[in-house]
Design a protein around this motif. Structure first.
Motif, mmCIF file in Angstrom:
data_model
loop_
_atom_site.group_PDB
_atom_site.id
_atom_site.type_symbol
_atom_site.label_atom_id
_atom_site.label_comp_id
_atom_site.label_asym_id
_atom_site.label_seq_id
_atom_site.Cartn_x
_atom_site.Cartn_y
_atom_site.Cartn_z
ATOM 1 N N THR A 1 -19.473 55.386 -37.308
ATOM 2 C CA THR A 1 -20.908 55.202 -37.553
ATOM 3 C C THR A 1 -21.427 56.232 -38.538
ATOM 4 O O THR A 1 -22.181 55.913 -39.467
ATOM 5 C CB THR A 1 -21.694 55.290 -36.232
ATOM 6 N N GLU A 2 -21.019 57.482 -38.354
ATOM 7 C CA GLU A 2 -21.418 58.537 -39.299
ATOM 8 C C GLU A 2 -20.876 58.226 -40.688
ATOM 9 O O GLU A 2 -21.564 58.435 -41.694
ATOM 10 C CB GLU A 2 -20.892 59.882 -38.809
ATOM 11 N N LEU A 3 -19.650 57.719 -40.755
ATOM 12 C CA LEU A 3 -19.048 57.357 -42.038
ATOM 13 C C LEU A 3 -19.854 56.267 -42.730
ATOM 14 O O LEU A 3 -20.161 56.358 -43.926
ATOM 15 C CB LEU A 3 -17.613 56.885 -41.823
ATOM 16 N N ALA A 4 -20.217 55.240 -41.989
ATOM 17 C CA ALA A 4 -20.989 54.137 -42.569
ATOM 18 C C ALA A 4 -22.347 54.608 -43.052
ATOM 19 O O ALA A 4 -22.825 54.196 -44.120
ATOM 20 C CB ALA A 4 -21.147 53.020 -41.539
ATOM 21 N N ARG A 5 -22.975 55.481 -42.302
ATOM 22 C CA ARG A 5 -24.299 55.983 -42.676
ATOM 23 C C ARG A 5 -24.236 56.800 -43.963
ATOM 24 O O ARG A 5 -25.211 56.842 -44.739
ATOM 25 C CB ARG A 5 -24.871 56.822 -41.527
ATOM 26 N N HIS B 1 -11.576 47.226 -33.050
ATOM 27 C CA HIS B 1 -13.036 47.093 -33.041
ATOM 28 C C HIS B 1 -13.754 48.412 -33.317
ATOM 29 O O HIS B 1 -14.850 48.647 -32.805
ATOM 30 C CB HIS B 1 -13.508 46.497 -31.710
ATOM 31 N N LEU B 2 -13.162 49.252 -34.167
ATOM 32 C CA LEU B 2 -13.876 50.456 -34.600
ATOM 33 C C LEU B 2 -15.134 50.102 -35.384
ATOM 34 O O LEU B 2 -16.122 50.845 -35.363
ATOM 35 C CB LEU B 2 -12.959 51.318 -35.474
ATOM 36 N N ILE B 3 -15.089 48.970 -36.106
ATOM 37 C CA ILE B 3 -16.252 48.533 -36.873
ATOM 38 C C ILE B 3 -16.973 47.457 -36.073
ATOM 39 O O ILE B 3 -16.479 46.349 -35.907
ATOM 40 C CB ILE B 3 -15.837 47.969 -38.250
ATOM 41 N N ASN B 4 -18.148 47.802 -35.558
ATOM 42 C CA ASN B 4 -18.943 46.895 -34.734
ATOM 43 C C ASN B 4 -20.366 46.835 -35.265
ATOM 44 O O ASN B 4 -20.661 47.320 -36.361
ATOM 45 C CB ASN B 4 -18.910 47.346 -33.268
ATOM 46 N N ARG B 5 -21.260 46.250 -34.496
ATOM 47 C CA ARG B 5 -22.634 46.081 -34.972
ATOM 48 C C ARG B 5 -23.280 47.426 -35.294
ATOM 49 O O ARG B 5 -23.989 47.547 -36.302
ATOM 50 C CB ARG B 5 -23.467 45.336 -33.928
ATOM 51 N N GLN B 6 -23.045 48.425 -34.471
ATOM 52 C CA GLN B 6 -23.655 49.735 -34.708
ATOM 53 C C GLN B 6 -23.219 50.301 -36.063
ATOM 54 O O GLN B 6 -24.042 50.839 -36.814
ATOM 55 C CB GLN B 6 -23.257 50.691 -33.585
ATOM 56 N N VAL B 7 -21.939 50.176 -36.366
ATOM 57 C CA VAL B 7 -21.423 50.694 -37.634
ATOM 58 C C VAL B 7 -21.988 49.898 -38.805
ATOM 59 O O VAL B 7 -22.403 50.469 -39.827
ATOM 60 C CB VAL B 7 -19.884 50.655 -37.645
ATOM 61 N N LEU B 8 -22.029 48.580 -38.670
ATOM 62 C CA LEU B 8 -22.536 47.733 -39.754
ATOM 63 C C LEU B 8 -24.016 47.992 -40.004
ATOM 64 O O LEU B 8 -24.471 48.014 -41.152
ATOM 65 C CB LEU B 8 -22.291 46.264 -39.421
ATOM 66 N N ASP B 9 -24.771 48.199 -38.942
ATOM 67 C CA ASP B 9 -26.194 48.517 -39.122
ATOM 68 C C ASP B 9 -26.370 49.874 -39.791
ATOM 69 O O ASP B 9 -27.316 50.077 -40.564
ATOM 70 C CB ASP B 9 -26.912 48.491 -37.774
ATOM 71 N N VAL C 1 -12.208 45.235 -37.049
ATOM 72 C CA VAL C 1 -13.602 44.797 -37.185
ATOM 73 C C VAL C 1 -13.917 43.730 -36.134
ATOM 74 O O VAL C 1 -13.106 42.820 -35.912
ATOM 75 C CB VAL C 1 -13.858 44.230 -38.594
ATOM 76 N N VAL C 2 -15.075 43.833 -35.508
ATOM 77 C CA VAL C 2 -15.553 42.765 -34.619
ATOM 78 C C VAL C 2 -16.058 41.635 -35.511
ATOM 79 O O VAL C 2 -17.127 41.735 -36.108
ATOM 80 C CB VAL C 2 -16.663 43.256 -33.682
ATOM 81 N N THR C 3 -15.295 40.564 -35.613
ATOM 82 C CA THR C 3 -15.604 39.511 -36.574
ATOM 83 C C THR C 3 -16.967 38.886 -36.322
ATOM 84 O O THR C 3 -17.718 38.610 -37.268
ATOM 85 C CB THR C 3 -14.506 38.426 -36.542
ATOM 86 N N ALA C 4 -17.306 38.652 -35.071
ATOM 87 C CA ALA C 4 -18.613 38.055 -34.756
ATOM 88 C C ALA C 4 -19.746 38.954 -35.226
ATOM 89 O O ALA C 4 -20.764 38.467 -35.749
ATOM 90 C CB ALA C 4 -18.715 37.792 -33.259
ATOM 91 N N ASP C 5 -19.593 40.254 -35.053
ATOM 92 C CA ASP C 5 -20.622 41.195 -35.514
ATOM 93 C C ASP C 5 -20.714 41.187 -37.036
ATOM 94 O O ASP C 5 -21.820 41.276 -37.610
ATOM 95 C CB ASP C 5 -20.305 42.608 -35.035
ATOM 96 N N LEU C 6 -19.578 41.081 -37.703
ATOM 97 C CA LEU C 6 -19.575 41.042 -39.167
ATOM 98 C C LEU C 6 -20.265 39.782 -39.674
ATOM 99 O O LEU C 6 -21.095 39.848 -40.590
ATOM 100 C CB LEU C 6 -18.146 41.108 -39.690
ATOM 101 N N ILE C 7 -19.930 38.645 -39.096
ATOM 102 C CA ILE C 7 -20.545 37.385 -39.530
ATOM 103 C C ILE C 7 -22.049 37.436 -39.325
ATOM 104 O O ILE C 7 -22.827 37.044 -40.208
ATOM 105 C CB ILE C 7 -19.917 36.200 -38.773
ATOM 106 N N SER C 8 -22.479 37.935 -38.190
ATOM 107 C CA SER C 8 -23.920 38.047 -37.910
ATOM 108 C C SER C 8 -24.610 38.951 -38.928
ATOM 109 O O SER C 8 -25.684 38.623 -39.453
ATOM 110 C CB SER C 8 -24.120 38.593 -36.499
ATOM 111 N N ALA C 9 -23.989 40.090 -39.242
ATOM 112 C CA ALA C 9 -24.585 41.020 -40.206
ATOM 113 C C ALA C 9 -24.681 40.394 -41.593
ATOM 114 O O ALA C 9 -25.658 40.609 -42.324
ATOM 115 C CB ALA C 9 -23.770 42.308 -40.257
ATOM 116 N N LEU C 10 -23.671 39.608 -41.967
ATOM 117 C CA LEU C 10 -23.683 38.940 -43.266
ATOM 118 C C LEU C 10 -24.724 37.828 -43.311
ATOM 119 O O LEU C 10 -25.469 37.693 -44.293
ATOM 120 C CB LEU C 10 -22.297 38.369 -43.563
ATOM 121 N N GLU C 11 -24.785 37.023 -42.272
ATOM 122 C CA GLU C 11 -25.742 35.918 -42.233
ATOM 123 C C GLU C 11 -27.179 36.423 -42.258
ATOM 124 O O GLU C 11 -28.049 35.831 -42.919
ATOM 125 C CB GLU C 11 -25.510 35.077 -40.982
#
Length: 321
Positions: free
Chosen positions: A188-192, A209-217, A234-244
């Motif tokens: 999360t710190e890395l993504a920020r 699942h190191l990359i989840n909704r929190q990281v993507l946000d 990556v949590v694929t469902a979280d990625l798709i949601s973030a992209l959509e």
């Protein structure tokens, strides 16, 4: 008598003479049906198996190979090789970590450039006779976050830093004191801290699942993500949601949960670039990986230490992200 190697990998046929010239007898079984048939027919005389991470080698297969002594994995990942079953039998496992790093890093940068500069959409527009003036970000001076600073991550970092004047930060299981890049203690710190995030860590339980909704946000609506590692990170469902929902700007993916099947939701999105798990495929990388397999096999059957051993379960805790 030459050792017999069961070859499960489907992309290396042109380079198999390297192993044959070293005296190994090869049994080719690149499809699921051929694989099952080869194990059933030749299981009692197979000394070694050549596979790759997504293909793996499972406990029931290992038990059906009583003569098996060594498993060689092409590439860094070995997520579907049952290490516990191998350890129980005293079977050596090797991988090809670092051999294809240049090819994977090239592909990662190509995907990042195509994604950020929107090359596929520009290409499609010109082919339709259109001439759009699409305004897209530059890579120069941006912040690149790398998840996993092994051989591939380092190769990416050098390309991005030296070639594109990008600032590099990374998350790793351990803070590396031998690199000039900034360490982030969590994904999360890395993504920020990143404009662009590249996933370059091996797959497996430790990185799932190191990359989840929190990281993507934390990456945010202007951020882009590239995955040339393993889909399981990556949590694929979280990625798709973030992209959509445009909570991130876009994604470039070379790996998927159920290859070769790709979710229709990803195919339908304009802010996604997809390639068929080819980052590590180049003539140079493929030759290098087969040569590494050959060196490991020769060393093993000569009673010498293998060059690239994989830690078995008793010391998996020491593995580096």
């Amino acid at each position: 008598m030459p050792a017999t190697v069961l070859v499960l990998v489907e992309t290396i046929n042109d380079y198999l003479p390297i192993l044959e010239h070293q005296g190994f007898h090869l049994i080719l079984a690149p499809t699921p049906n051929e694989r099952a048939a080869a194990i059933a027919r030749h299981g009692d005389r197979i000394d070694a198996v050549l596979t790759r991470g997504p293909l793996g080698l499972y406990a029931e297969e290992i038990s059906a190979l009583p003569a098996l002594k060594i498993i060689c994995v092409i590439g860094a990942g070995y997520e579907h090789v049952d290490l516990h079953a191998a350890a129980d039998r005293g079977i050596t496992v090797t991988n090809g970590a670092g051999v294809n790093a240049s090819s994977v890093a090239d592909h990662a940068m190509a995907m990042l450039l195509s994604l950020v500069r929107d090359i596929p959409r520009c290409d499609a527009a010109v082919r339709r006779g259109e001439w759009p003036k699409i305004m897209r970000p530059s890579l120069a001076g941006k912040r690149l976050g790398i998840l996993g600073l092994g051989a591939v991550g380092m190769a990416i970092a050098k390309r991005a830093s030296n070639g594109f004047d990008m600032t590099i930060c990374y998350h790793n299981r351990q803070n590396r004191k031998d690199v000039p890049y900034d360490f982030c203690s969590t994904p999360t710190e890395l993504a920020r801290a990143s404009d662009f995030l590249i996933v370059a860590t091996p797959g497996g339980v430790g990185t799932r699942h190191l990359i989840n909704r929190q990281v993507l946000d934390a990456l945010g609506p202007s951020g882009f993500i590239v995955n040339i590692a393993r889909a399981s990170v990556v949590v694929t469902a979280d990625l798709i949601s973030a992209l959509e929902q445009r909570r991130i700007a876009g994604a470039a993916l070379d790996v998927f949960d159920a290859e070769p099947r790709v979710p229709d939701a990803l195919k339908s999105l304009a802010n996604v670039i997809l390639t068929p798990h080819v980052a590590g495929l180049s003539p140079e990388a493929t030759q290098g990986t087969v040569e590494m397999v050959g060196r490991n096999l020769v060393a093993f059957f000569s009673g010498e230490p293998v060059l690239t051993p994989v830690n078995l379960p008793s010391d998996l805790s020491s593995a580096v992200l």
